[in-house]
Design an enzyme around this catalytic site. Structure first.
Site, PDB file in Angstrom:
ATOM      1  N   HIS A   1       8.123  -1.888   2.086  1.00 22.74           N
ATOM      2  CA  HIS A   1       7.797  -0.466   1.933  1.00 22.74           C
ATOM      3  C   HIS A   1       9.018   0.379   1.561  1.00 22.74           C
ATOM      4  CE1 HIS A   1       4.009  -1.617   3.409  1.00 22.74           C
ATOM      5  NE2 HIS A   1       4.123  -1.290   4.675  1.00 22.74           N
TER       6      HIS A   1
ATOM      7  N   HIS B   1       0.809  -1.222   0.000  1.00 25.16           N
ATOM      8  CA  HIS B   1       0.000   0.000   0.000  1.00 25.16           C
ATOM      9  C   HIS B   1       0.841   1.270   0.000  1.00 25.16           C
ATOM     10  CE1 HIS B   1       0.640  -0.170   4.410  1.00 25.16           C
ATOM     11  NE2 HIS B   1       0.422   1.126   4.380  1.00 25.16           N
TER      12      HIS B   1
END
Length: 580
Positions: free
Chosen positions: A328, A266
């Site tokens: 990430h 995300h």
């Protein structure tokens, strides 16, 4: 939409009316293989050509300008005369959230889907299904979802009506994750909603990774689209190391092709991460500076001001390196450091990211610092330690903080340290990229800086969250008769510049998955390269039982992180007090 004799790219909303606007379309087998399907439509028998990307193209049976060899079209011409304006293929998209009763689904996925609907980004015909083991009616699902839905701050017209219409498109199917029969029951309900349209189906796996393969197998055999596309979004973690990641990928590929698998991270959907390539490739001022000649170091910093908070069981199995750094931060690093892709197509961008990851020097344990937060009292308030979490073993060595120095051994970045740090229970909450530039050669104002020469070099800061911003630190003369220098910020604060609310990362990624845009999703070779970088040091930390350095809850982390930065003549940029 561009159609050519050598390459064709179709959107999921493709219809025969699109071809009406073209003079002729020539499909060449050297680029595209087609499978043929029979389809009854508008009273006439049509053939459907299925492109390699899963999209269907309706073609009348009477077409003569073609030859078929071994099931492939070798020279196929489509004339708009063969289509009437009334013949339009209608499609529908069905999104099934597997694990619909979980926190991620309730807090992120359903709200993101509603936001897309509110902004009119979802197709005209769509259906949303929740699938989980819990017994629940359609109405109970809608009540659960409704508690988490919000409208845009800057757009609240007809909010209640929009919510009600969205909820009426939401349905529920109870079932086991390993039951093909239960997925066949879901398939029946999906077909009721898809009747008369070409069905496209998206499955979001908001479930633990140990049941990914069972769900994919059942969904493939029991509920995949018979004629449209079927795609699966897989939520991280993608394994624990190189071996388990490869095993997971191989298992998924028994039932899906690589193009059907959308591995979601995300953070790649964050507005400022999405803006990285725009900032770099569309601004001439940055392109010549983006190399070892001008950049002294790059820092990727992630911090949370809270602990595990009930997620201790999951977190203790993975730790901060697997949870944040391997995915990430490494993904952001690859986007930041990649060479200019030949185009903005997904494969061109992902090719460049893989090159960066494969150019990185193997990570040594000497270049890694790990820490774990401990409890303490401050101002009359007690803060817990990591091992106070009831789901965490008292003797756990799982790091809640890590810092690492990485290097990219290529012509652009040779010798430039890329420093990462990520941690929980720190003094602040945020994520940012800091680019520290080199000193000005023969600086005329060296005396005015004194011993703070390093502190007063230029720095570009990209604040990913919160309070999204991009600012450049420059040296400036303070107004007055004397020669006093000050550090100032040229600041683009998003909340001040743009009045609209910034979309959640899940909105962008869900929309991309529906549209078949893979640019922000992780390819299998990219995943392999990322794990290859971190797996050896992770195994060494665990085999040697390296004890993490303890740091107080709410502090700036272990002292070892500062020594690691100093080893490469770097000072962590988030320690200064002059940020916006």
């Amino acid at each position: 939409m561009a159609l050519s004799s050598t390459y064709c790219r179709f959107s999921s909303a493709f219809s025969t009316s699109s071809i009406k606007n073209q003079e002729r379309c020539l499909f060449t087998a050297s680029k595209i293989d087609f499978n043929f399907y029979s389809h009854i439509f508008a009273g006439s028998r049509l053939l459907q050509m299925k492109c390699s990307n899963g999209h269907l193209i309706p073609v009348e049976n009477s077409f003569a300008d073609s030859s078929i060899v071994d099931g492939s079209v070798t020279n196929f011409e489509v004339s708009p005369d063969h289509f009437s304006s009334s013949e339009q293929i209608k499609t529908t998209v069905s999104v099934t959230v597997v694990g619909a009763s979980g926190d991620l689904a309730k807090k992120k996925i359903f709200p993101a889907l509603f936001a897309l609907y509110y902004e009119n980004f979802l197709p005209e015909h769509f259906t949303i299904f929740g699938y989980a083991r819990s017994k629940m009616s359609d109405e109970e699902l809608r009540n659960m979802i409704s508690k988490t839905l919000t409208c845009r701050i800057d757009k609240r017209e007809n909010c209640g009506d929009k919510m009600e219409k969205f909820l009426q498109r939401c349905f529920y199917q109870s079932g086991q994750y390993y039951s093909e029969e239960n997925f066949k029951e879901l398939d029946k309900k999906l077909k009721e909603r898809e009747a008369g349209k070409v069905p496209n189906r998206l499955f979001y796996l908001s479930i633990p990774p140990n049941i990914f393969v069972d769900v994919v197998r059942c969904a493939t055999y029991g509920a995949s689209s018979p004629t449209g596309w079927t795609r699966v979004i897989v939520e991280k973690p993608f394994g624990r190391d190189s071996e388990s990641s490869r095993e997971l990928t191989a298992s998924l590929k028994q039932y899906l092709t690589e193009d059907q698998i959308f591995r979601i991270d995300h953070y790649l959907g964050k507005e400022l991460v999405e803006n990285l390539s725009v900032l770099r490739f569309s601004n001439l001022v940055f392109e010549p500076l983006w190399s070892r000649q001008y950049i002294r170091n790059v820092q990727l910093i992630f911090s949370e001001d809270f602990g595990t908070e009930g997620r201790g069981g999951y977190f203790d199995s993975y730790g901060i390196i697997r949870d944040i750094m391997q995915n990430h931060l490494l993904q952001i690093l690859a986007l930041f450091a990649m060479e200019t892709p030949v185009s903005l197509d997904a494969e061109d961008i992902r090719n460049e990211k893989v090159k960066v990851l494969k150019s990185m020097r193997p990570l040594e344990i000497e270049d890694v610092v790990v820490g774990q937060y401990k409890g303490h009292s401050k101002g009359g308030k007690s803060y817990p330690s990591y091992t106070d979490d009831p789901k965490v073993p008292n003797n756990s060595l799982t790091p809640t903080f890590a810092a690492a120095a990485l290097f990219i051994d290529n012509a652009r970045w040779d010798g430039v340290p890329f420093l990462m740090k990520a941690g929980k229970a720190l003094h602040s909450n945020g994520a940012e990229i800091r680019v520290q530039f080199r000193h000005v050669p023969g600086n005329l104002y060296r005396r005015n800086f004194g011993t703070y020469l390093d502190k007063n070099t230029n720095e570009l800061v990209i604040r990913v969250q919160p309070n999204e911003a991009i600012y450049l630190k420059i040296n400036n003369k303070v107004p007055g008769l004397g020669m006093r220098l000050d550090r100032s910020n040229l600041n683009l604060l998003y909340s001040a510049k743009y009045s609209r609310e910034i979309p959640d990362a899940y909105e962008r990624l869900l929309l991309d998955a529906i549209e078949g845009e893979r640019r922000l999703f992780i390819r299998s070779d990219e995943l392999d390269a990322a794990w290859a970088l971190f797996t050896p040091v992770l195994k060494e930390l665990e085999e040697k039982h390296v004890f993490p350095e303890l740091y107080p809850f709410g502090s700036r982390g272990p002292v070892g992180a500062h020594y690691l930065a100093a080893k490469y003549n770097v000072r962590w940029g988030d320690l200064s007090n002059d940020d916006s």
